[in-house]
Design a protein around this motif. Structure first.
Motif, PDB file in Angstrom:
ATOM      1  N   GLU A 204       0.825  -1.220   0.000  1.00  0.00           N
ATOM      2  CA  GLU A 204       0.000   0.000   0.000  1.00  0.00           C
ATOM      3  C   GLU A 204       0.854   1.263   0.000  1.00  0.00           C
ATOM      4  OE1 GLU A 204       0.945  -0.998   4.204  1.00  0.00           O
ATOM      5  OE2 GLU A 204       0.233  -2.139   2.473  1.00  0.00           O
ATOM      6  N   GLN A 205       2.144   1.128   0.316  1.00  0.00           N
ATOM      7  CA  GLN A 205       3.060   2.271   0.287  1.00  0.00           C
ATOM      8  C   GLN A 205       3.547   2.586  -1.125  1.00  0.00           C
ATOM      9  OE1 GLN A 205       3.841   4.085   2.924  1.00  0.00           O
ATOM     10  NE2 GLN A 205       3.145   2.815   4.625  1.00  0.00           N
ATOM     11  N   GLY A 206       3.198   1.743  -2.097  1.00  0.00           N
ATOM     12  CA  GLY A 206       3.745   1.891  -3.443  1.00  0.00           C
ATOM     13  C   GLY A 206       3.131   3.024  -4.239  1.00  0.00           C
ATOM     14  N   TYR A 207       3.887   3.476  -5.239  1.00  0.00           N
ATOM     15  CA  TYR A 207       3.459   4.621  -6.049  1.00  0.00           C
ATOM     16  C   TYR A 207       3.077   4.228  -7.476  1.00  0.00           C
ATOM     17  CZ  TYR A 207       4.943   7.711  -2.292  1.00  0.00           C
ATOM     18  OH  TYR A 207       5.057   8.355  -1.075  1.00  0.00           O
ATOM     19  N   ALA A 208       2.936   2.941  -7.758  1.00  0.00           N
ATOM     20  CA  ALA A 208       2.549   2.532  -9.110  1.00  0.00           C
ATOM     21  C   ALA A 208       1.256   3.199  -9.589  1.00  0.00           C
ATOM     22  CB  ALA A 208       2.430   1.007  -9.187  1.00  0.00           C
ATOM     23  N   PRO A 209       0.212   3.331  -8.744  1.00  0.00           N
ATOM     24  CA  PRO A 209      -1.020   3.978  -9.226  1.00  0.00           C
ATOM     25  C   PRO A 209      -0.821   5.436  -9.627  1.00  0.00           C
ATOM     26  CG  PRO A 209      -1.459   2.706  -7.231  1.00  0.00           C
ATOM     27  CD  PRO A 209       0.027   2.769  -7.386  1.00  0.00           C
ATOM     28  N   TRP A 210       0.235   6.066  -9.145  1.00  0.00           N
ATOM     29  CA  TRP A 210       0.468   7.463  -9.480  1.00  0.00           C
ATOM     30  C   TRP A 210       0.921   7.653 -10.926  1.00  0.00           C
ATOM     31  CZ3 TRP A 210       2.493  11.374  -5.428  1.00  0.00           C
ATOM     32  CH2 TRP A 210       1.876  11.142  -4.183  1.00  0.00           C
ATOM     33  N   VAL A 211       1.486   6.611 -11.526  1.00  0.00           N
ATOM     34  CA  VAL A 211       2.069   6.759 -12.864  1.00  0.00           C
ATOM     35  C   VAL A 211       1.018   7.203 -13.869  1.00  0.00           C
ATOM     36  CG1 VAL A 211       3.251   5.547 -14.747  1.00  0.00           C
ATOM     37  CG2 VAL A 211       3.895   5.077 -12.368  1.00  0.00           C
ATOM     38  N   ALA A 212      -0.210   6.720 -13.731  1.00  0.00           N
ATOM     39  CA  ALA A 212      -1.278   7.087 -14.665  1.00  0.00           C
ATOM     40  C   ALA A 212      -1.622   8.570 -14.616  1.00  0.00           C
ATOM     41  CB  ALA A 212      -2.527   6.254 -14.372  1.00  0.00           C
ATOM     42  N   HIS A 213      -1.237   9.251 -13.539  1.00  0.00           N
ATOM     43  CA  HIS A 213      -1.614  10.649 -13.351  1.00  0.00           C
ATOM     44  C   HIS A 213      -0.426  11.610 -13.429  1.00  0.00           C
ATOM     45  CE1 HIS A 213      -5.435   8.960 -12.073  1.00  0.00           C
ATOM     46  NE2 HIS A 213      -4.790   8.208 -11.209  1.00  0.00           N
ATOM     47  N   HIS A 214       0.777  11.077 -13.625  1.00  0.00           N
ATOM     48  CA  HIS A 214       1.973  11.926 -13.681  1.00  0.00           C
ATOM     49  C   HIS A 214       2.860  11.458 -14.828  1.00  0.00           C
ATOM     50  CE1 HIS A 214       1.147  13.860  -9.777  1.00  0.00           C
ATOM     51  NE2 HIS A 214       0.731  12.667  -9.395  1.00  0.00           N
ATOM     52  N   ALA A 215       2.951  12.268 -15.859  1.00  0.00           N
ATOM     53  CA  ALA A 215       3.705  11.882 -17.054  1.00  0.00           C
ATOM     54  C   ALA A 215       5.204  11.794 -16.812  1.00  0.00           C
ATOM     55  CB  ALA A 215       3.428  12.878 -18.186  1.00  0.00           C
ATOM     56  N   ASN A 216       5.691  12.392 -15.719  1.00  0.00           N
ATOM     57  CA  ASN A 216       7.131  12.362 -15.453  1.00  0.00           C
ATOM     58  C   ASN A 216       7.498  11.426 -14.299  1.00  0.00           C
ATOM     59  OD1 ASN A 216       5.875  14.116 -13.588  1.00  0.00           O
ATOM     60  ND2 ASN A 216       7.761  15.280 -13.262  1.00  0.00           N
ATOM     61  N   LEU A 217       6.662  10.395 -14.076  1.00  0.00           N
ATOM     62  CA  LEU A 217       6.936   9.420 -13.019  1.00  0.00           C
ATOM     63  C   LEU A 217       7.062   8.024 -13.601  1.00  0.00           C
ATOM     64  CD1 LEU A 217       7.110   8.534 -10.005  1.00  0.00           C
ATOM     65  CD2 LEU A 217       4.603   8.350 -10.043  1.00  0.00           C
ATOM     66  N   ALA A 218       8.093   7.293 -13.161  1.00  0.00           N
ATOM     67  CA  ALA A 218       8.246   5.870 -13.452  1.00  0.00           C
ATOM     68  C   ALA A 218       8.538   5.151 -12.144  1.00  0.00           C
ATOM     69  CB  ALA A 218       9.375   5.634 -14.453  1.00  0.00           C
ATOM     70  N   VAL A 219       8.083   3.912 -12.045  1.00  0.00           N
ATOM     71  CA  VAL A 219       8.261   3.116 -10.825  1.00  0.00           C
ATOM     72  C   VAL A 219       8.935   1.802 -11.198  1.00  0.00           C
ATOM     73  CG1 VAL A 219       7.073   1.847  -8.993  1.00  0.00           C
ATOM     74  CG2 VAL A 219       6.326   4.160  -9.597  1.00  0.00           C
ATOM     75  N   LEU A 220      10.006   1.459 -10.492  1.00  0.00           N
ATOM     76  CA  LEU A 220      10.731   0.211 -10.718  1.00  0.00           C
ATOM     77  C   LEU A 220      10.504  -0.747  -9.557  1.00  0.00           C
ATOM     78  CD1 LEU A 220      14.181   1.585 -11.932  1.00  0.00           C
ATOM     79  CD2 LEU A 220      12.137   1.100 -13.288  1.00  0.00           C
ATOM     80  N   ARG A 221      10.441  -2.037  -9.881  1.00  0.00           N
ATOM     81  CA  ARG A 221      10.321  -3.077  -8.853  1.00  0.00           C
ATOM     82  C   ARG A 221      11.143  -4.295  -9.279  1.00  0.00           C
ATOM     83  NH1 ARG A 221       3.862  -2.992  -7.195  1.00  0.00           N
ATOM     84  NH2 ARG A 221       3.772  -0.813  -6.523  1.00  0.00           N
ATOM     85  N   THR A 222      11.270  -5.269  -8.378  1.00  0.00           N
ATOM     86  CA  THR A 222      12.112  -6.427  -8.651  1.00  0.00           C
ATOM     87  C   THR A 222      11.572  -7.664  -7.948  1.00  0.00           C
ATOM     88  OG1 THR A 222      14.365  -7.300  -8.485  1.00  0.00           O
ATOM     89  CG2 THR A 222      13.634  -5.890  -6.698  1.00  0.00           C
ATOM     90  N   PHE A 223      11.972  -8.831  -8.453  1.00  0.00           N
ATOM     91  CA  PHE A 223      11.700 -10.105  -7.791  1.00  0.00           C
ATOM     92  C   PHE A 223      12.866 -10.542  -6.894  1.00  0.00           C
ATOM     93  CE2 PHE A 223       8.658 -10.188 -11.192  1.00  0.00           C
ATOM     94  CZ  PHE A 223       7.599 -10.978 -10.743  1.00  0.00           C
ATOM     95  N   SER A 224      13.917  -9.751  -6.847  1.00  0.00           N
ATOM     96  CA  SER A 224      15.132 -10.177  -6.144  1.00  0.00           C
ATOM     97  C   SER A 224      14.935 -10.305  -4.646  1.00  0.00           C
ATOM     98  CB  SER A 224      16.272  -9.190  -6.424  1.00  0.00           C
ATOM     99  OG  SER A 224      16.655  -9.237  -7.774  1.00  0.00           O
ATOM    100  N   ARG A 233      17.569 -12.617 -11.738  1.00  0.00           N
ATOM    101  CA  ARG A 233      17.633 -11.304 -12.375  1.00  0.00           C
ATOM    102  C   ARG A 233      16.356 -10.988 -13.154  1.00  0.00           C
ATOM    103  NH1 ARG A 233      19.149  -9.299  -9.664  1.00  0.00           N
ATOM    104  NH2 ARG A 233      19.964  -7.494 -10.739  1.00  0.00           N
ATOM    105  N   VAL A 234      15.281 -10.735 -12.437  1.00  0.00           N
ATOM    106  CA  VAL A 234      14.016 -10.337 -13.053  1.00  0.00           C
ATOM    107  C   VAL A 234      13.493  -9.098 -12.333  1.00  0.00           C
ATOM    108  CG1 VAL A 234      11.687 -11.008 -13.752  1.00  0.00           C
ATOM    109  CG2 VAL A 234      13.474 -12.761 -13.545  1.00  0.00           C
ATOM    110  N   GLY A 235      13.310  -8.034 -13.078  1.00  0.00           N
ATOM    111  CA  GLY A 235      12.707  -6.818 -12.546  1.00  0.00           C
ATOM    112  C   GLY A 235      11.661  -6.307 -13.510  1.00  0.00           C
ATOM    113  N   TYR A 236      10.959  -5.267 -13.108  1.00  0.00           N
ATOM    114  CA  TYR A 236       9.956  -4.686 -14.003  1.00  0.00           C
ATOM    115  C   TYR A 236       9.724  -3.232 -13.616  1.00  0.00           C
ATOM    116  CZ  TYR A 236       6.570  -5.601 -10.200  1.00  0.00           C
ATOM    117  OH  TYR A 236       5.907  -5.634  -8.992  1.00  0.00           O
ATOM    118  N   GLY A 237       9.122  -2.510 -14.531  1.00  0.00           N
ATOM    119  CA  GLY A 237       8.794  -1.121 -14.274  1.00  0.00           C
ATOM    120  C   GLY A 237       7.403  -0.794 -14.761  1.00  0.00           C
ATOM    121  N   ILE A 238       6.814   0.228 -14.148  1.00  0.00           N
ATOM    122  CA  ILE A 238       5.534   0.787 -14.596  1.00  0.00           C
ATOM    123  C   ILE A 238       5.847   2.179 -15.138  1.00  0.00           C
ATOM    124  CG2 ILE A 238       3.224   1.537 -13.916  1.00  0.00           C
ATOM    125  CD1 ILE A 238       4.896  -0.985 -11.742  1.00  0.00           C
TER     126      ILE A 238
END
Length: 363
Positions: A204-224, A233-238
């Protein structure tokens, strides 16, 4: 006369190499200890590893001789379900590290500025150098919070293109408050929030939902970390639409291996098992914190991640790290001015914590 070194880009020739953690076998040989004697608390790895479903999926996979899906279609669909974000906004990488590199290769022209807020993850400044950019540091405050006025001034002065912010921050473990992110998103640069340790703080602390509302935001995450797949070595971004369209152009076609995609998919299918282990690690973090604080020469910092940064008082932090190492306890020490008096301890199993505390009581 031809000089081979003249072919090397000068900024690469002058770049200081990144220092990774050594593998267990190398450390064991250097210390003269068997591998099973080592208590590895130096790289924020998940001590419980991947769930049983991952091992079964890897054993059952029949297509290791075929190139992997370049579009990570099944994995992105599963990640859309996990994150609540559209699959079209998700891009996978060979760890989040690859995505950091791709973002910088896309955004930076030679000599352009990336803001770095140390102490933080070293790959941000390292990849900036590799990509020909210039790092401008805006040091964090005494409590490791961001110095927002200094960041705003640096953006104005240096026309910075990107800022990377780990949330929770590595190695200090503190969160990025929403009001601070809102203020940073008002600046004319790309803000990349690296949520490698998010699950230990609570999704719930994550900022992924913000990406849809801010054109200058990207969020990175990982399975590590949370999923115990550091070796895969698997990661992903929104990403916002304009950014992900260009990232698809420049990523290597088969960047996430068959094994990596199989393991990540199986981990998401077994997320209840994984999140139960995340809860165990968080509980162990809360058990370990007061015990570290009870030692007269340690001052642990509050942490929302799976590690605890400790200030070492009245003795050398580097010497303490070496003393622990001699007993097979591996922790992280940074040879940097801002962290010269600190060690970082990954949260392991209760047995690993007890071994650590026993040595700390004796050294």
């Amino acid at each position: 006369m031809f000089t081979p070194t003249s072919l090397i880009r000068p900024e690469i020739a002058e770049l200081e190499a990144y220092t990774p953690i050594q593998p267990l076998e190398v450390l064991a040989e250097r210390l003269g200890l068997p591998v099973e004697r080592l208590v590895k608390l130096d790289a924020n790895e998940n001590p419980y590893g991947p769930p049983p479903r991952v091992w079964a999926a890897l054993a059952d996979e029949q297509h290791y001789h075929i190139y992997p899906d370049p579009g990570h279609s099944r994995l992105r669909a599963a990640l859309a379900d996990y994150t609540g974000q559209a699959a079209e906004t998700i891009l996978c990488g060979a760890g989040a590290d690859e995505l950091i590199d791709l973002i910088l290769r896309l955004i930076l022209r030679p000599g352009e500025v990336v803001l770095d807020c140390p102490p933080t993850f070293g790959m941000y400044s390292f990849d900036t150098g590799v990509c020909g950019g210039r790092v401008v540091q805006v040091a964090r405050q005494a409590d490791f919070g961001l110095d927002l006025p200094a960041i705003e001034a640096a953006v104005e002065r240096h026309k910075a293109r990107v800022i990377f912010l780990a949330a929770p921050n590595n190695p200090s473990g503190n969160l990025l408050p929403p009001a601070q992110l809102e203020r940073l998103l008002a600046l004319p640069l790309l803000v990349v929030v690296d949520e490698a340790y998010l699950e230990f703080a609570g999704v719930e602390q994550g900022y992924a939902p913000w990406v849809a509302h801010h054109a200058n935001l990207a969020v990175l995450r990982t399975f590590s970390k949370w999923a115990g797949l550091a070796g895969m070595r698997v990661g992903y971004g929104i990403f916002p639409p304009w950014l992900i369209e260009q990232l698809w152009k420049i990523k290597q076609p088969y960047n996430v291996s068959v094994a990596g995609q199989v393991a990540a998919l199986a981990a998401l299918e077994d997320r209840a098992w994984l999140l139960a282990n995340v809860a165990r690690i968080v509980a162990e973090r809360e058990r370990l914190m007061p015990r570290l604080a009870a030692l007269p020469y340690l001052e642990p910092c509050p942490s929302a991640a799976n590690f605890i940064l400790c200030r070492v008082l009245e003795r050398s932090a580097h010497a303490l790290k070496q003393a622990l190492e001699a007993h097979g306890i591996l922790v992280r020490y940074y040879h940097t001015p801002l962290l010269r008096d600190y060690i970082r301890i990954s949260v392991g199993t209760p047995a690993q914590s007890d071994a650590l505390l026993g040595v700390l009581a004796d050294v």
